[in-house]
Enzyme design. Structure first.
Site, PDB file in Angstrom:
ATOM      1  N   HIS A  64       0.839  -1.191   0.000  1.00  0.00           N
ATOM      2  CA  HIS A  64       0.000   0.000   0.000  1.00  0.00           C
ATOM      3  C   HIS A  64       0.882   1.252   0.000  1.00  0.00           C
ATOM      4  CE1 HIS A  64      -3.883  -1.996   1.759  1.00  0.00           C
ATOM      5  NE2 HIS A  64      -3.535  -2.502   0.607  1.00  0.00           N
ATOM      6  N   GLU A 111       0.980   3.838   2.049  1.00  0.00           N
ATOM      7  CA  GLU A 111       1.544   4.205   3.353  1.00  0.00           C
ATOM      8  C   GLU A 111       2.724   3.296   3.720  1.00  0.00           C
ATOM      9  OE1 GLU A 111      -1.535   3.447   2.516  1.00  0.00           O
ATOM     10  OE2 GLU A 111      -3.044   4.397   3.761  1.00  0.00           O
ATOM     11  N   CYS A 148      -6.248   1.718   5.439  1.00  0.00           N
ATOM     12  CA  CYS A 148      -6.993   0.493   5.745  1.00  0.00           C
ATOM     13  C   CYS A 148      -6.919   0.199   7.246  1.00  0.00           C
ATOM     14  CB  CYS A 148      -6.481  -0.671   4.914  1.00  0.00           C
ATOM     15  SG  CYS A 148      -4.775  -1.131   5.215  1.00  0.00           S
ATOM     16  N   CYS A 196      -2.719  -0.278   7.538  1.00  0.00           N
ATOM     17  CA  CYS A 196      -2.018   1.002   7.370  1.00  0.00           C
ATOM     18  C   CYS A 196      -2.343   1.959   8.514  1.00  0.00           C
ATOM     19  CB  CYS A 196      -2.363   1.614   6.022  1.00  0.00           C
ATOM     20  SG  CYS A 196      -1.585   0.699   4.682  1.00  0.00           S
ATOM     21  N   ALA A 255     -13.338  -6.357 -24.438  1.00  0.00           N
ATOM     22  CA  ALA A 255     -13.481  -6.816 -25.814  1.00  0.00           C
ATOM     23  C   ALA A 255     -14.435  -7.997 -25.809  1.00  0.00           C
ATOM     24  CB  ALA A 255     -12.134  -7.221 -26.375  1.00  0.00           C
TER      25      ALA A 255
HETATM   26  N1  LIG Z   1      -4.575   0.281  -1.916  1.00  0.00           N
HETATM   27  C1  LIG Z   1      -4.589   0.785  -0.650  1.00  0.00           C
HETATM   28  C2  LIG Z   1      -5.666   0.500   0.232  1.00  0.00           C
HETATM   29  N2  LIG Z   1      -6.689  -0.282  -0.173  1.00  0.00           N
HETATM   30  C3  LIG Z   1      -7.630  -0.820   0.792  1.00  0.00           C
HETATM   31  O1  LIG Z   1      -7.004  -1.848   1.552  1.00  0.00           O
HETATM   32  C4  LIG Z   1      -7.888  -2.944   1.752  1.00  0.00           C
HETATM   33  C5  LIG Z   1      -7.341  -4.216   1.116  1.00  0.00           C
HETATM   34  O2  LIG Z   1      -6.118  -4.512   1.648  1.00  0.00           O
HETATM   35  P1  LIG Z   1      -5.288  -5.811   1.195  1.00  0.00           P
HETATM   36  O3  LIG Z   1      -6.147  -6.630   0.289  1.00  0.00           O
HETATM   37  O4  LIG Z   1      -4.960  -6.486   2.455  1.00  0.00           O
HETATM   38  O5  LIG Z   1      -4.061  -5.286   0.504  1.00  0.00           O
HETATM   39  C6  LIG Z   1      -9.200  -2.548   1.093  1.00  0.00           C
HETATM   40  O6  LIG Z   1     -10.058  -2.055   2.099  1.00  0.00           O
HETATM   41  C7  LIG Z   1      -8.818  -1.456   0.111  1.00  0.00           C
HETATM   42  O7  LIG Z   1      -9.827  -0.501  -0.085  1.00  0.00           O
HETATM   43  N3  LIG Z   1      -5.636   1.036   1.479  1.00  0.00           N
HETATM   44  C8  LIG Z   1      -4.602   1.807   1.921  1.00  0.00           C
HETATM   45  O8  LIG Z   1      -4.599   2.244   3.078  1.00  0.00           O
HETATM   46  N4  LIG Z   1      -3.579   2.094   1.075  1.00  0.00           N
HETATM   47  C9  LIG Z   1      -3.505   1.624  -0.178  1.00  0.00           C
HETATM   48  O9  LIG Z   1      -2.527   1.911  -0.876  1.00  0.00           O
END
Ligand SMILES: Nc1c(N[C@@H]2O[C@H](COP(=O)(O)O)[C@@H](O)[C@H]2O)[nH]c(=O)[nH]c1=O
Length: 209
Positions: free
Chosen positions: A54, A56, A79, A89, A168
């Site tokens: 992610h 963070e 998250c 995060c 497609a």
């Molecule tokens: N890509 C992203 C987030 N994505 C969020 O993280 C959750 C999925 O986590 P996981 O499947 O464990 O990697 C989901 O709720 C999604 O919306 N969150 C964040 O803090 N930062 C990020 O860069």
């Protein structure tokens, strides 16, 4: 610049970072994170291709010790729970010593929505939500659409920039079944050009305008 004007500048930077990663992070949304202390950017990152790590998780280690007392600008609620079992995060930011978190949009996932902000507040961080949320909405619209319908969103585009892929299919195919299959594969946001396929999708309520 006033504090509020600074906040908007740093959030816009976080949105730009995430926009540049759109289409590469599915099934996760592209998220941007900018870490700032005393008006200086310490580190910045967007969700990695493939959806992890992610934003963070990349920005905090890059900032190092200086992150203590910093403000994190994130396009999406950090998250509060992970599907992958990794440290959330919200936990990560709190543990690193970040003091304030400014968020554009809440995490639309029913699994996670509100849990990140709750965890941050419980840990004593100042949390502000909703800054530039309209501009950040496009970043997770496909993710939200797939959560709600099981299918990727389809939009008309000239060049497909920022989309997960091109849809497609024959206009006469069972389009719902095709899209369900692509949703199962993790796609969140697809594109097509104007033509027979776009017309069939529109007629069946499967095109987002
Ligand atoms: N890509 C992203 C987030 N994505 C969020 O993280 C959750 C999925 O986590 P996981 O499947 O464990 O990697 C989901 O709720 C999604 O919306 N969150 C964040 O803090 N930062 C990020 O860069």
């Amino acid at each position: 610049m006033s504090g509020a004007a600074d906040d908007a500048v740093f959030m816009r930077r976080a949105i730009d970072l995430a926009l540049s990663r759109m289409g590469e992070t599915w099934p996760n949304p592209a998220v941007g994170c900018v870490l700032v202390k005393d008006g200086v950017v310490l580190a910045e990152a967007a969700t990695a291709p493939g959806g992890r790590p992610h934003a963070e998780e990349q920005a905090v280690p890059e900032a190092g010790e200086a992150v203590k007392g910093a403000t994190a600008y994130v396009t999406l609620e950090p998250c509060g729970a992970r599907s992958s079992g990794r440290k959330s995060c919200a936990h990560f930011l709190a543990e690193a010593g970040v003091e304030r978190v400014v968020i554009a949009a809440l995490d639309p996932s029913p699994f996670a929505s509100g849990r990140g902000t709750e965890r941050l507040r419980q840990s004593g961080l100042t949390v502000e939500t909703g800054l530039l949320s309209d501009e950040a909405a496009v970043l997770c619209e496909g993710f939200l659409h797939r959560l709600e319908t099981g299918r990727p969103m389809v939009r008309v585009s000239l060049d497909g920039a920022g989309f997960d892929g091109r849809f497609a299919a024959s206009a006469r195919a069972d389009l719902t079944t095709e899209l369900n299959r692509l949703g199962e594969a993790g796609y969140t946001r697809l594109w097509t050009q104007e033509g027979d396929l776009a017309a069939a999708l529109r007629e069946q309520g499967l095109l987002t305008e």
